[in-house]
Design a protein around this motif. Sequence first.
Motif, mmCIF file in Angstrom:
data_model
loop_
_atom_site.group_PDB
_atom_site.id
_atom_site.type_symbol
_atom_site.label_atom_id
_atom_site.label_comp_id
_atom_site.label_asym_id
_atom_site.label_seq_id
_atom_site.Cartn_x
_atom_site.Cartn_y
_atom_site.Cartn_z
ATOM 1 N N ILE A 83 8.130 69.030 46.639
ATOM 2 C CA ILE A 83 8.597 69.202 48.019
ATOM 3 C C ILE A 83 8.779 70.706 48.278
ATOM 4 N N GLN A 84 8.218 71.154 49.391
ATOM 5 C CA GLN A 84 8.163 72.598 49.678
ATOM 6 C C GLN A 84 9.529 73.289 49.632
ATOM 7 N N SER A 85 10.575 72.669 50.226
ATOM 8 C CA SER A 85 11.874 73.354 50.294
ATOM 9 C C SER A 85 12.532 73.495 48.920
ATOM 10 N N HIS A 86 11.973 72.865 47.904
ATOM 11 C CA HIS A 86 12.526 73.001 46.550
ATOM 12 C C HIS A 86 12.017 74.266 45.852
ATOM 13 N N VAL A 87 11.081 74.945 46.501
ATOM 14 C CA VAL A 87 10.492 76.145 45.888
ATOM 15 C C VAL A 87 10.712 77.327 46.845
ATOM 16 N N PRO A 88 11.817 78.066 46.676
ATOM 17 C CA PRO A 88 12.162 79.112 47.658
ATOM 18 C C PRO A 88 11.133 80.240 47.748
ATOM 19 N N GLN A 89 10.272 80.348 46.747
ATOM 20 C CA GLN A 89 9.266 81.414 46.753
ATOM 21 C C GLN A 89 8.306 81.302 47.941
ATOM 22 N N HIS A 90 8.133 80.090 48.505
ATOM 23 C CA HIS A 90 7.237 79.952 49.675
ATOM 24 C C HIS A 90 7.738 80.831 50.821
ATOM 25 N N VAL A 91 9.047 80.730 51.078
ATOM 26 C CA VAL A 91 9.614 81.495 52.190
ATOM 27 C C VAL A 91 9.640 82.985 51.847
ATOM 28 N N GLN A 92 9.899 83.286 50.574
ATOM 29 C CA GLN A 92 9.946 84.701 50.175
ATOM 30 C C GLN A 92 8.574 85.363 50.348
ATOM 31 N N LEU A 93 7.518 84.690 49.907
ATOM 32 C CA LEU A 93 6.188 85.279 50.096
ATOM 33 C C LEU A 93 5.822 85.257 51.589
ATOM 34 N N GLY A 94 6.250 84.218 52.281
ATOM 35 C CA GLY A 94 5.990 84.126 53.724
ATOM 36 C C GLY A 94 6.529 85.353 54.447
ATOM 37 N N TRP A 95 7.732 85.796 54.046
ATOM 38 C CA TRP A 95 8.310 86.983 54.692
ATOM 39 C C TRP A 95 7.426 88.213 54.464
ATOM 40 N N VAL A 96 7.006 88.385 53.207
ATOM 41 C CA VAL A 96 6.150 89.544 52.890
ATOM 42 C C VAL A 96 4.883 89.482 53.745
ATOM 43 N N LEU A 97 4.281 88.313 53.834
ATOM 44 C CA LEU A 97 3.030 88.191 54.600
ATOM 45 C C LEU A 97 3.263 88.422 56.093
ATOM 46 N N ASN A 98 4.446 88.040 56.585
ATOM 47 C CA ASN A 98 4.774 88.295 57.993
ATOM 48 C C ASN A 98 4.689 89.774 58.329
ATOM 49 N N THR A 99 5.006 90.617 57.334
ATOM 50 C CA THR A 99 5.023 92.057 57.618
ATOM 51 C C THR A 99 3.616 92.646 57.685
ATOM 52 N N ILE A 100 2.598 91.849 57.344
ATOM 53 C CA ILE A 100 1.220 92.361 57.487
ATOM 54 C C ILE A 100 0.393 91.462 58.412
ATOM 55 N N LYS A 310 7.829 72.776 37.864
ATOM 56 C CA LYS A 310 6.523 73.368 37.496
ATOM 57 C C LYS A 310 6.045 74.321 38.587
ATOM 58 N N ALA A 311 6.220 73.905 39.851
ATOM 59 C CA ALA A 311 5.754 74.745 40.964
ATOM 60 C C ALA A 311 6.545 76.053 41.006
ATOM 61 N N ARG A 312 7.862 75.984 40.798
ATOM 62 C CA ARG A 312 8.685 77.206 40.836
ATOM 63 C C ARG A 312 8.246 78.200 39.762
ATOM 64 N N TYR A 313 7.902 77.678 38.603
ATOM 65 C CA TYR A 313 7.471 78.554 37.516
ATOM 66 C C TYR A 313 6.211 79.333 37.919
ATOM 67 N N LEU A 314 5.231 78.600 38.466
ATOM 68 C CA LEU A 314 3.967 79.244 38.863
ATOM 69 C C LEU A 314 4.183 80.194 40.035
ATOM 70 N N ALA A 315 4.974 79.730 41.013
ATOM 71 C CA ALA A 315 5.200 80.527 42.219
ATOM 72 C C ALA A 315 5.921 81.829 41.871
ATOM 73 N N ASN A 316 6.831 81.753 40.935
ATOM 74 C CA ASN A 316 7.601 82.936 40.563
ATOM 75 C C ASN A 316 6.722 83.999 39.916
ATOM 76 N N LYS A 317 5.730 83.538 39.152
ATOM 77 C CA LYS A 317 4.825 84.503 38.506
ATOM 78 C C LYS A 317 4.135 85.359 39.575
ATOM 79 N N THR A 318 3.627 84.687 40.624
ATOM 80 C CA THR A 318 2.923 85.431 41.688
ATOM 81 C C THR A 318 3.910 86.306 42.454
ATOM 82 N N LEU A 319 5.063 85.747 42.801
ATOM 83 C CA LEU A 319 6.009 86.491 43.625
ATOM 84 C C LEU A 319 6.499 87.766 42.923
#
Length: 331
Positions: A83-100, A310-319
């Motif tokens: 579930i998307q809201s269980h992985v806070p990195q989505h919103v964190q990367l979303g913010w970075v992308l908003n700035t470009i 599992k998703a948080r682990y992968l997402a965190n690596k990219t973030l």
Amino acid sequence: MTEKKKIVYSGIQPSGSLTIGNYIGALSNFAELQENYDCLYCVVDQHAITVEQEPAKLRKNTLDVLALYLACGLDPDKAIIYIQSHVPQHVQLGWVLNTITSLGQLNRMTQYKDKAKKSKEIYAGLLNYPVLMAADILLYQADLVPVGEDQRQHIELTRDLAERFNHRYSPTFVLPEMLSSKVGARIMSLQDPTSKMSKSDPDENGYILVLDEPDAIRRKIKRAVTDSLGQVTYSEDQPGLKNLIDIYASFSKKSVEDIVRDYESLGYGALKEDTAQAVVEVLEPIQGRFKEFRQDKALLEKIYKEGGEKARYLANKTLRKVHKKIGFIEG
Ligand code: AQP
């Protein structure tokens, strides 16, 4: 040495009960992909709240989508289901992308324009939806994104943002490709075949839900708008008929050519009847499995908790990589 598997990412909003548009355009392709790729399938609840949702309904719909994923063959041992809201990195990367992201580009998104037209008040989240979607995909370095045709513009934006970030800093993101079925990539409303079949359509005769009873499916297809030409052809000039043929082809695995040939002499009535039958035959077993999974709250919870981890682990690596490149200090 074994070759690294490609990564597949997709999600569905729990903004209502799923239609056969969602099923044909996206969900029906998910299970097969998990056999050959590393797949992540998300219930994108944060996207759903870009349109007002009732909390109790959102909770119910989120678990419904999860249970439907399983009923359609998704296997937590083969794919990451979360579930998307269980992985806070989505919103964190979303913010970075908003700035470009340029406002002009967001204002040109047709899905935003369509939804904005229907809203009394337009909130920033609706405009920013495609940026969060880009974050969903880029976080996991997805190569392929199985979605319906209505998402093409959003995938193009995702590629633009990935390229912009890679160019500004250094190569970081994979540029994803859209994976779309040839037939059924855009299923239209049964009542207005010039607009997309949508779960939020106020006219319930416009859509068929994956969980609709067989009688309702037959009734809605019988009432589907066609034309007065009386000829079975597959043409943009007969959008209602074309849509029915797309639905029939998707559920029966018959080719469009075979359907047109077979129903030339049989006519619209027979085509509608057989389309309804093909839809019922595919959906009935899915509905049976859905009921079983939906009752098993403990199983659903186990799946989304493990998937989220599992998703948080992968997402965190990219973030972490992204934050480092931008110049953020590690905490
Ligand atoms: N009519 C459609 N034909 C083919 N594919 C479709 N999809 C949606 N409608 C059709 C695909 O289903 C996936 C999940 O969609 P979503 O829930 O994320 O959002 P959506 O595209 O906005 O779907 P709806 O049903 O129209 O929802 P509402 O009414 O809430 O906006 C996507 O891959 C989409 O392409």
